[in-house]
Write an enzyme that holds these catalytic residues in place. Structure first.
Site, PDB file in Angstrom:
ATOM      1  N   ASP A 189      48.932  43.042  47.191  1.00  0.00           N
ATOM      2  CA  ASP A 189      48.901  41.768  46.193  1.00  0.00           C
ATOM      3  C   ASP A 189      50.194  40.367  47.326  1.00  0.00           C
ATOM      4  OD1 ASP A 189      46.682  42.310  45.069  1.00  0.00           O
ATOM      5  OD2 ASP A 189      47.988  42.281  43.267  1.00  0.00           O
ATOM      6  N   ASP A 197      47.474  47.458  38.782  1.00  0.00           N
ATOM      7  CA  ASP A 197      48.710  46.431  38.798  1.00  0.00           C
ATOM      8  C   ASP A 197      49.672  47.039  38.082  1.00  0.00           C
ATOM      9  OD1 ASP A 197      47.230  44.570  40.987  1.00  0.00           O
ATOM     10  OD2 ASP A 197      45.834  43.740  39.446  1.00  0.00           O
TER      11      ASP A 197
END
Length: 172
Positions: A145, A123
């Site tokens: 995401d 991330d």
């Protein structure tokens, strides 16, 4: 021989674009941002960081012994295969629905690649607010995401128009 109606499978190119964009941005993150630091400050409320998520959304189950890697990988495979099947059954004229399914597929596979090859998801997008008592940060996330969230949002929006589709009008 019965003719088949054009289905949503051509939208899989969008899934492929999501996967490529997700993997390229993660590659850039891993190679140009030091792990676990404040990263690159882009805006007063946004940094590019380099963190790992061993769990699911918001690091759900990240502190477990490792079984969650395989559980979430399996879940991503089931979701991707399920949405490909649904996309095949969805008429091509239902563009927004097909787009939503394609985004889900691309996002699921983007994070699946990380789980299978790395054991965690990379991330790098971090939004936060500085307050007098500290920093309130939204959990870091990635392109995959975003694709899943936008796909879910589109499905919700499209569902509001479902009555029209039931009445015989197709989604445009």
């Amino acid at each position: 021989m019965a003719q088949t109606k054009p289905n949503g499978l051509p939208f899989l190119w969008i899934s492929l674009l999501v996967i490529i964009l997700d993997q390229v941005t993660k590659y850039l993150c891993v190679n140009f941002i030091e792990y676990g630091t404040a990263g690159i400050n882009v805006l007063p409320f946004f940094n590019l960081v380099h963190v790992y998520n061993f769990g699911a959304a918001f690091s759900f189950l990240a502190d477990k012994s490792g079984w969650q890697r395989w559980f979430f990988a399996g879940l991503a495979i089931v979701i991707a295969v399920g949405f490909v099947y649904i996309l095949k059954k969805t008429p091509k004229t239902h563009k927004w629905t097909c787009l939503a399914y394609a985004l889900f597929i691309g996002g699921a596979i983007g994070n699946l690649i990380d789980r299978l090859f790395l054991g965690y998801v990379v991330d790098f997008l971090l939004f936060y607010i500085k307050t007098d008592s500290g920093i309130l940060a939204y959990p870091a996330f990635n392109v995959a995401d975003i694709a899943v969230c936008v796909g879910a949002f589109l499905l919700v929006i499209v569902s509001f128009g479902a009555k029209k589709a039931v009445d015989g009008k197709s989604e445009k």
